[in-house]
Design an enzyme around this catalytic site. Structure first.
Site, mmCIF file in Angstrom:
data_model
loop_
_atom_site.group_PDB
_atom_site.id
_atom_site.type_symbol
_atom_site.label_atom_id
_atom_site.label_comp_id
_atom_site.label_asym_id
_atom_site.label_seq_id
_atom_site.Cartn_x
_atom_site.Cartn_y
_atom_site.Cartn_z
ATOM 1 N N VAL A 242 3.995 8.799 8.917
ATOM 2 C CA VAL A 242 3.813 9.666 7.746
ATOM 3 C C VAL A 242 2.735 9.113 6.829
ATOM 4 O O VAL A 242 1.839 9.832 6.401
ATOM 5 C CB VAL A 242 5.149 9.823 6.978
ATOM 6 C CG1 VAL A 242 4.909 10.498 5.649
ATOM 7 C CG2 VAL A 242 6.128 10.632 7.814
ATOM 8 N N LYS B 139 -11.460 7.398 2.192
ATOM 9 C CA LYS B 139 -10.694 7.461 0.943
ATOM 10 C C LYS B 139 -11.298 6.471 -0.041
ATOM 11 O O LYS B 139 -11.419 5.285 0.269
ATOM 12 C CB LYS B 139 -9.227 7.107 1.203
ATOM 13 C CG LYS B 139 -8.415 6.911 -0.075
ATOM 14 C CD LYS B 139 -7.055 6.324 0.228
ATOM 15 C CE LYS B 139 -6.356 5.907 -1.056
ATOM 16 N NZ LYS B 139 -5.038 5.285 -0.805
ATOM 17 N N LEU C 34 8.028 -2.183 8.399
ATOM 18 C CA LEU C 34 9.238 -1.623 7.801
ATOM 19 C C LEU C 34 10.467 -2.479 8.070
ATOM 20 O O LEU C 34 11.423 -2.434 7.300
ATOM 21 C CB LEU C 34 9.476 -0.201 8.322
ATOM 22 C CG LEU C 34 8.396 0.837 8.002
ATOM 23 C CD1 LEU C 34 8.766 2.193 8.587
ATOM 24 C CD2 LEU C 34 8.170 0.950 6.505
ATOM 25 N N THR D 203 0.195 1.346 0.615
ATOM 26 C CA THR D 203 0.203 -0.080 0.956
ATOM 27 C C THR D 203 0.909 -0.414 2.270
ATOM 28 O O THR D 203 1.060 -1.588 2.586
ATOM 29 C CB THR D 203 0.876 -0.874 -0.181
ATOM 30 O OG1 THR D 203 2.158 -0.286 -0.464
ATOM 31 C CG2 THR D 203 0.015 -0.878 -1.432
#
Length: 503
Positions: free
Chosen positions: A47, A78, A333, A344
């Site tokens: 995601v 970006k 994670l 981040t």
């Protein structure tokens, strides 16, 4: 001596870890066997598709061709994040400010922040418009690159918007080509003895190693088998613990920035890739149901989003007390998560694996080495937590209980309230944050958030208006030159694909 590393789990964390450690230990000579055990049955979350600018250094250090990377991941550039609706409207206009990756530092007695404040330029422009070139590039829809910019370099620092699933596949391909072993298998059990992992049992057999790296996401499959009560929650300070995501067609040309728009109980991201836009609502699951959050996101996106498929995610907000236990280290994670407000996710993987490489390089893996790694990783997450809380606690919104409570979140970050009180009468400067574990977000980044949300210090005049006129006239000229020399983002994308097709 360490001779084998087994990484359990693929995705961004698994393959970034594999390609980096393999290059670190085996670039000159094969010394350490690196293996990734990855299940086909467990999908990649995929995601978070925006990055901070430092990820360029990771890709460059791995010897990856930037143009090939961009094409393989449908990536765009970006140069920062546009925050919208984080304060009350002003004169009927939605509040917004931009957090760029660059901060101008003209060679003057006074820094540009003090000059901007003393000249009361906040009455004329946003802080980012006076202290950043990126702000002017995004206003013109320009990329950070000129036609001649070398790989991984631009007029201003930049990150990427990329397809996280395709990035993991790209890194997997490159890692395997470089010698990383790949086993497609699903872990069924973890064998633990004397505080270490001896092997992982899978539907394809047993895999043993000297060191195991847990990249199994929120499940933390290996770490949970090793040590109980090894998690510290950040939900008191950061209550957004769920997300609902939708992918849709680009509503126009891709934007060279991420958008973070505040809604009733959280915020929505919009990330433009070459072929689509990723969107998602990060929200407080204690205040909104899944159905309410999904409907609010669809309402925000408009009628066309009514029939689009969405994905719901539960987020475990916080980090390990110990990232390294025995012979196992949690990365990505599995080690921790802080909401993706400042993009981040990949940055923390980058930090974790770079730090891990130096800690694994010794002739013996001792407890002081583990303690060092755990101390530093905890510091990274704690500092990042404070920076994210800063975005919330400065708000003046009072239209929902979520936003009324957000203003008090600084209390959950030791020392932040004191700093905020000081920053009412002084600029935020380097020494205010010196001695912390800050890796990407320094005093420069804090200023963009503070002044973007109207937290201006009251200062005494120490210079003349003429000095300010000269300074900001030069800034305006620099901005014009930056826009003139760079390509519009869409033109750069066309150039990239035309050059690859003609190659």
């Amino acid at each position: 001596m360490m001779k084998s590393i087994c990484i359990v789990g693929g995705g961004s964390s698994g393959w970034m870890t594999a390609i980096y450690l393999n290059r670190y230990f085996n670039q000159q000579q094969a010394r350490v066997q690196v293996r990734v055990v990855e299940s086909e049955d467990i999908g990649i979350i995929g995601v978070g598709e925006a990055t901070v600018h430092s990820i360029r250094y990771f890709f460059a250090a791995m010897g990856l061709d930037e143009a090939e990377l961009l094409e393989a991941t449908n990536a765009t550039f970006k140069t920062g994040i546009m925050f919208r609706n984080w304060m009350k409207p002003v004169d009927g206009q939605m509040h917004q400010y931009f957090h760029p990756f660059d901060h101008l530092k003209p060679p003057l007695d006074l820094d540009i922040s003090t000059s901007w404040l003393l000249d009361r330029r906040f009455e004329l422009e946003r802080f980012d418009q006076g202290a950043s070139l990126s702000s002017h590039l995004v206003a013109s829809g320009h990329s950070p690159k000129t036609p001649q910019s070398p790989p991984y370099q631009g007029v201003v620092p930049y990150g990427y918007h990329l397809d996280a699933v395709k990035m993991a596949r790209f890194l997997r391909k490159k890692a395997i080509e470089a010698g990383v072993l790949h086993s497609v298998a699903t872990v069924t059990d973890v064998t633990v003895a004397d505080g270490n992992i001896r092997a992982v049992q899978t539907d394809q057999g047993e895999f043993s190693a000297d060191v195991f790296i847990d990249c199994t996401g929120f499940r933390g499959l290996l770490m949970e088998a090793l040590k109980a009560d090894n998690w510290q929650s950040f939900t008191d300070a950061l209550p957004c613990n769920k997300a609902v995501a939708i992918q849709r067609e680009l509503p126009g040309e891709p934007k060279p920035y991420t958008t973070a728009t505040a809604l009733t109980n959280g915020w929505v991201w919009e990330i433009d890739l070459v072929d689509r836009q990723g969107t998602g609502y990060v929200y407080d699951g204690e205040r909104l149901s899944r159905e309410q959050a999904e409907q609010e996101l669809r309402d925000y996106l408009g009628p066309a989003a009514a029939v689009l498929k969405c994905t719901h995610l539960d987020m475990k907000v916080g980090c390990r007390k110990e990232f390294w236990v025995g012979n196992c280290i949690a990365v990505g994670l599995a080690g921790g998560f802080i909401e993706p407000l400042e993009s981040t996710g990949l940055h923390l993987i980058n930090l974790g694996v770079r730090l891990l490489s130096t800690h694994l390089a010794g002739s013996e893996l001792t407890q002081p080495v583990r303690d060092s790694y755990n101390r530093l990783m905890n510091g990274f997450y704690t500092d990042l937590k404070q920076f994210i809380v800063l975005h919330y606690c400065l708000t003046d919104r009072d239209d929902s209980a979520f936003w009324r409570d957000a203003a008090a979140k600084a209390a959950y970050c030791p020392g932040l309230e004191t700093q905020l009180a000081a920053w009412r009468y002084k600029v935020c400067e380097y020494m205010d944050l010196a001695g912390t574990f800050s890796t990407t977000f320094t005093d420069e980044n804090y200023r963009f958030i503070l002044y973007g949300m109207g937290h201006y210090p009251q200062l005494q005049a120490t210079a003349t208006g003429r000095q300010f006129d000269e300074l900001f006239s030069k800034v305006a000229q620099q901005a014009k030159h930056a826009v003139f020399s760079t390509l519009p983002l869409q033109a750069w994308i066309r150039q990239l694909h035309s050059s690859k097709n003609s190659a």
